[in-house]
Write a protein that holds these residues in place. Structure first.
Motif, PDB file in Angstrom:
ATOM      1  N   VAL A 224       1.188  12.756   3.170  1.00 54.99           N
ATOM      2  CA  VAL A 224       1.670  11.500   3.752  1.00 54.99           C
ATOM      3  C   VAL A 224       2.369  10.655   2.685  1.00 54.99           C
ATOM      4  N   THR A 225       3.572  10.222   2.994  1.00 58.33           N
ATOM      5  CA  THR A 225       4.317   9.304   2.132  1.00 58.33           C
ATOM      6  C   THR A 225       4.670   8.060   2.946  1.00 58.33           C
TER       7      THR A 225
ATOM      8  N   PRO B 263      -7.585  11.494  -2.616  1.00 59.83           N
ATOM      9  CA  PRO B 263      -6.623  12.533  -2.235  1.00 59.83           C
ATOM     10  C   PRO B 263      -6.865  13.828  -3.002  1.00 59.83           C
ATOM     11  N   SER B 264      -6.730  14.940  -2.298  1.00 62.61           N
ATOM     12  CA  SER B 264      -6.803  16.248  -2.957  1.00 62.61           C
ATOM     13  C   SER B 264      -5.528  16.523  -3.738  1.00 62.61           C
ATOM     14  N   ALA B 265      -4.431  15.936  -3.268  1.00 65.15           N
ATOM     15  CA  ALA B 265      -3.134  16.020  -3.946  1.00 65.15           C
ATOM     16  C   ALA B 265      -2.373  14.752  -3.615  1.00 65.15           C
ATOM     17  N   GLY B 266      -1.398  14.414  -4.457  1.00 64.56           N
ATOM     18  CA  GLY B 266      -0.652  13.184  -4.244  1.00 64.56           C
ATOM     19  C   GLY B 266      -1.449  11.975  -4.724  1.00 64.56           C
ATOM     20  N   ALA B 267      -1.029  10.783  -4.311  1.00 62.57           N
ATOM     21  CA  ALA B 267      -1.662   9.566  -4.810  1.00 62.57           C
ATOM     22  C   ALA B 267      -1.539   8.437  -3.792  1.00 62.57           C
TER      23      ALA B 267
ATOM     24  N   ILE C  19       0.878  -1.177   0.000  1.00 65.11           N
ATOM     25  CA  ILE C  19       0.000   0.000   0.000  1.00 65.11           C
ATOM     26  C   ILE C  19       0.910   1.221   0.000  1.00 65.11           C
ATOM     27  N   SER C  20       0.801   2.036  -1.044  1.00 65.02           N
ATOM     28  CA  SER C  20       1.733   3.145  -1.231  1.00 65.02           C
ATOM     29  C   SER C  20       1.013   4.487  -1.141  1.00 65.02           C
ATOM     30  N   PHE C  21       1.524   5.351  -0.294  1.00 65.52           N
ATOM     31  CA  PHE C  21       1.067   6.747  -0.220  1.00 65.52           C
ATOM     32  C   PHE C  21       2.185   7.626  -0.753  1.00 65.52           C
TER      33      PHE C  21
ATOM     34  N   GLY D  93      -3.300  15.168  11.467  1.00 71.24           N
ATOM     35  CA  GLY D  93      -3.182  14.903  10.042  1.00 71.24           C
ATOM     36  C   GLY D  93      -1.797  14.546   9.548  1.00 71.24           C
ATOM     37  N   ARG D  94      -0.887  14.284  10.470  1.00 73.38           N
ATOM     38  CA  ARG D  94       0.480  13.930  10.082  1.00 73.38           C
ATOM     39  C   ARG D  94       0.915  12.641  10.777  1.00 73.38           C
ATOM     40  N   VAL D  95       1.762  11.874  10.121  1.00 76.05           N
ATOM     41  CA  VAL D  95       2.360  10.701  10.743  1.00 76.05           C
ATOM     42  C   VAL D  95       3.536  11.183  11.578  1.00 76.05           C
ATOM     43  N   VAL D  96       3.388  11.129  12.896  1.00 71.31           N
ATOM     44  CA  VAL D  96       4.427  11.658  13.782  1.00 71.31           C
ATOM     45  C   VAL D  96       5.329  10.552  14.329  1.00 71.31           C
ATOM     46  N   PHE D  97       4.914   9.292  14.115  1.00 69.73           N
ATOM     47  CA  PHE D  97       5.774   8.170  14.483  1.00 69.73           C
ATOM     48  C   PHE D  97       5.419   6.994  13.596  1.00 69.73           C
TER      49      PHE D  97
END
Length: 237
Positions: free
Chosen positions: A27-28, A59-63, A3-5, A211-215
């Motif tokens: 998010v990546t 997604p509003s942006a990215g994929a 699964i790719s962000f 809204g962010r991956v912090v860990f």
């Protein structure tokens, strides 16, 4: 299964606000582990992250892609691979009985009615639900409904199972039943949860904050990081 962000961002318009509200910020990730947990406070973006995986949110942006299939351009292929279980099974069980719901999930892939019935019964038997198959879903306990929803999703044999806080409505007994059931599944699992014991069962855990991956790492370290964030929030004025 991967699964790719790729810099996936989700922003939505909000009434009486001039600017969109960003629910998820760039998010990546590359998720290949068999068991992946997502933890964070209410409103942190956990459900948004999960709903990107099968195209419930775009997604509003990215994929975002599942096994190379883009969740916007190839959403049908993605949904053949990805099963989604909601927090409240009553939002997912749309037929009067569990048997009918499982058969409904098979209708697109299995045209023959007798074969659908046979496969539905096999799916229900797998979870010990065959004896409840013809009861109204409103007569079932929360745990039985959740397992019925899970049986309906797994009947079509997806490669990836996404669960959005599946233990929220369960008592201790049914929570343990769900935990054991998930442990025995072949599918790659991506699950958000407030249950930190369930999170500790995972191979990899993401902590989401604002809204962010912090860990992103091992389950014990992720739970420690989340506890620290919660403590810091309590300490704030």
């Amino acid at each position: 299964m991967a699964i790719s962000f790729r810099k996936a961002t989700v922003a939505v318009d909000v009434d009486n606000h001039p600017e969109p509200k960003t629910l998820l910020h760039g998010v990546t990730l590359e998720l290949t582990e068999r068991r992946i947990g997502v933890i964070g406070a209410n409103g942190s973006g956990k459900s948004t992250l999960l709903r990107l995986v099968n195209g419930l949110v775009q997604p509003s942006a990215g994929a975002v892609a599942v096994d190379g299939d883009d969740t916007v351009r190839a959403v049908r292929a993605v949904r053949r691979n990805v099963g989604f279980v909601f927090t409240d099974p009553l939002s997912q069980l749309v037929m009067p009985t569990g048997r009918e719901d499982v058969e409904l999930s098979l209708r697109r892939s299995i045209r023959n009615g007798a074969e659908r019935r046979r496969l539905a019964e096999a799916a229900l038997e797998r979870f010990g639900l065959l004896g409840l198959a013809d009861q109204s879903i409103y007569e079932l306990s929360g745990g039985e409904r959740q397992l019925m929803a899970l049986a309906a999703v797994l009947a079509v044999n997806p490669s990836v199972l996404v669960l959005d806080e599946p233990s929220t409505l369960l008592d201790l007994r049914n929570r343990e039943l769900l935990r054991r059931t998930l442990a025995g599944l072949e599918q790659q699992i991506l699950m958000s949860t407030h249950d930190l014991e369930l999170a500790l069962d995972m191979d990899r855990v993401l902590v989401i904050e604002a809204g962010r991956v912090v860990f992103d790492g091992g389950p014990a370290a992720a739970v420690d990081r989340y506890r620290t964030l919660c403590a810091e929030g309590l300490a704030a004025p």
